[in-house]
Design a protein around this motif. Structure first.
Motif, short mmCIF file in Angstrom:
data_model
loop_
_atom_site.label_atom_id
_atom_site.label_comp_id
_atom_site.label_asym_id
_atom_site.label_seq_id
_atom_site.Cartn_x
_atom_site.Cartn_y
_atom_site.Cartn_z
N TRP A 170 -14.42 43.47 -11.48
CA TRP A 170 -13.80 42.74 -10.38
C TRP A 170 -14.58 42.93 -9.08
O TRP A 170 -14.83 41.96 -8.36
CB TRP A 170 -12.34 43.16 -10.19
N LEU A 171 -14.97 44.17 -8.78
CA LEU A 171 -15.73 44.43 -7.56
C LEU A 171 -17.04 43.64 -7.55
O LEU A 171 -17.42 43.07 -6.52
CB LEU A 171 -16.03 45.93 -7.41
N ALA A 172 -17.72 43.61 -8.68
CA ALA A 172 -18.99 42.88 -8.76
C ALA A 172 -18.76 41.38 -8.57
O ALA A 172 -19.48 40.71 -7.83
CB ALA A 172 -19.69 43.16 -10.08
N VAL A 173 -17.74 40.83 -9.24
CA VAL A 173 -17.43 39.40 -9.10
C VAL A 173 -17.03 39.08 -7.66
O VAL A 173 -17.47 38.07 -7.09
CB VAL A 173 -16.33 38.96 -10.09
N ALA A 174 -16.21 39.96 -7.06
CA ALA A 174 -15.77 39.73 -5.68
C ALA A 174 -16.93 39.73 -4.70
O ALA A 174 -16.85 39.11 -3.64
CB ALA A 174 -14.73 40.79 -5.28
N GLU A 175 -18.02 40.38 -5.04
CA GLU A 175 -19.21 40.38 -4.19
C GLU A 175 -20.14 39.21 -4.54
O GLU A 175 -20.63 38.51 -3.67
CB GLU A 175 -19.97 41.71 -4.35
N LEU A 176 -20.38 39.01 -5.83
CA LEU A 176 -21.39 38.03 -6.25
C LEU A 176 -20.93 36.59 -6.16
O LEU A 176 -21.71 35.70 -5.81
CB LEU A 176 -21.85 38.34 -7.68
N LEU A 177 -19.66 36.31 -6.48
CA LEU A 177 -19.20 34.92 -6.44
C LEU A 177 -19.23 34.34 -5.03
O LEU A 177 -19.78 33.25 -4.83
CB LEU A 177 -17.81 34.80 -7.07
N PRO A 178 -18.67 35.03 -4.01
CA PRO A 178 -18.78 34.47 -2.66
C PRO A 178 -20.24 34.29 -2.21
O PRO A 178 -20.57 33.30 -1.55
CB PRO A 178 -18.07 35.50 -1.78
N ARG A 179 -21.10 35.20 -2.61
CA ARG A 179 -22.52 35.08 -2.25
C ARG A 179 -23.11 33.82 -2.88
O ARG A 179 -23.85 33.07 -2.23
CB ARG A 179 -23.27 36.33 -2.73
N THR A 180 -22.78 33.56 -4.14
CA THR A 180 -23.26 32.38 -4.84
C THR A 180 -22.72 31.10 -4.19
O THR A 180 -23.47 30.14 -3.96
CB THR A 180 -22.83 32.43 -6.32
N GLY B 212 -20.17 28.97 -11.91
CA GLY B 212 -20.07 30.40 -11.63
C GLY B 212 -18.88 31.08 -12.27
O GLY B 212 -18.90 32.29 -12.50
N VAL B 213 -17.83 30.33 -12.58
CA VAL B 213 -16.61 30.93 -13.12
C VAL B 213 -16.26 30.34 -14.48
O VAL B 213 -16.28 31.03 -15.50
CB VAL B 213 -15.41 30.75 -12.16
N PHE B 214 -15.94 29.08 -14.51
CA PHE B 214 -15.31 28.50 -15.69
C PHE B 214 -16.27 28.24 -16.85
O PHE B 214 -15.84 28.24 -18.01
CB PHE B 214 -14.53 27.25 -15.31
N ALA B 215 -17.55 28.07 -16.59
CA ALA B 215 -18.50 27.87 -17.69
C ALA B 215 -18.60 29.12 -18.57
O ALA B 215 -18.96 29.02 -19.74
CB ALA B 215 -19.88 27.50 -17.13
N ALA B 216 -18.27 30.27 -18.02
CA ALA B 216 -18.33 31.52 -18.78
C ALA B 216 -17.06 31.80 -19.58
O ALA B 216 -17.02 32.76 -20.35
CB ALA B 216 -18.59 32.68 -17.82
N LEU B 217 -16.03 30.97 -19.41
CA LEU B 217 -14.72 31.25 -20.00
C LEU B 217 -14.30 30.18 -21.00
O LEU B 217 -14.57 29.00 -20.79
CB LEU B 217 -13.66 31.34 -18.90
N THR B 218 -13.58 30.60 -22.01
CA THR B 218 -12.92 29.66 -22.91
C THR B 218 -11.64 29.19 -22.22
O THR B 218 -11.18 29.82 -21.26
CB THR B 218 -12.55 30.34 -24.24
N PRO B 219 -11.02 28.12 -22.71
CA PRO B 219 -9.73 27.72 -22.15
C PRO B 219 -8.69 28.85 -22.21
O PRO B 219 -7.92 29.03 -21.26
CB PRO B 219 -9.32 26.51 -23.00
N ALA B 220 -8.67 29.61 -23.28
CA ALA B 220 -7.72 30.73 -23.39
C ALA B 220 -8.03 31.81 -22.35
O ALA B 220 -7.10 32.39 -21.76
CB ALA B 220 -7.74 31.31 -24.79
#
Length: 160
Positions: A17-27, A124-132
């Motif tokens: 979570w910490l890594a995503v919270a840093e990297l996603l806003p940067r992206t 950045g988010v949804f391409a890495a996830l399945t619908p579930a």
């Protein structure tokens, strides 16, 4: 009595979570800077105004909707005013508060930048996830949000 430390799974989850919270806003900031010279915080303000009836919101409501402090919002709106994308007016109903109003030029920016922003979020988010996984993430984040803001006064209102 429970351990004062996170267990292994909690630690892995927290660090992810910490890594995503840093990297996603940067992206997202990088995409918005490249496409429009905007920060993500400024884009969110423009987007929230574009979705509001009449393209305007009281500053206090905009702060909550954009998940920004009053002080940060004031600085963000000032920068957007300098670019001619937002203007501030006295609230018509009580003349005490201020209202942020999206200008035509600001609406043009949102319409031009939104497709690239949506693509960046999707990639950045949804391409890495399945619908579930998307559903599970929504449920998990909603549970955390409800714990942090149980009376729903601090958060942006859900669309729809």
């Amino acid at each position: 009595m429970s351990s004062p430390w996170l267990d292994e799974q909690q630690q892995r989850t927290w660090r992810a979570w910490l890594a995503v919270a840093e990297l996603l806003p940067r992206t997202l900031d990088a995409q918005l800077q490249r496409d429009a010279g905007l920060t993500h915080a400024a884009y969110v303000v423009l987007a929230m105004l574009s979705e509001a009836p009449g393209g305007n919101l009281r500053m206090s409501d905009l702060a909550r909707t954009a998940n920004q402090s009053q002080s940060r919002l004031s600085h963000t709106v000032a920068r957007l005013e300098e670019r001619g994308w937002v203007r501030r007016e006295k609230a018509a109903e009580d003349r005490r508060g201020n209202v942020a109003v999206l200008t035509d030029a600001g609406r043009d920016v949102v319409e031009r930048v939104a497709p690239g922003h949506v693509a960046a979020v999707r990639e950045g988010v949804f391409a890495a996830l399945t619908p579930a996984q998307t559903q599970a993430l929504e449920e998990a984040l909603t549970a955390v949000l409800n714990r942090l803001d149980p009376d729903a006064t601090l958060r942006a209102h859900e669309p729809g």
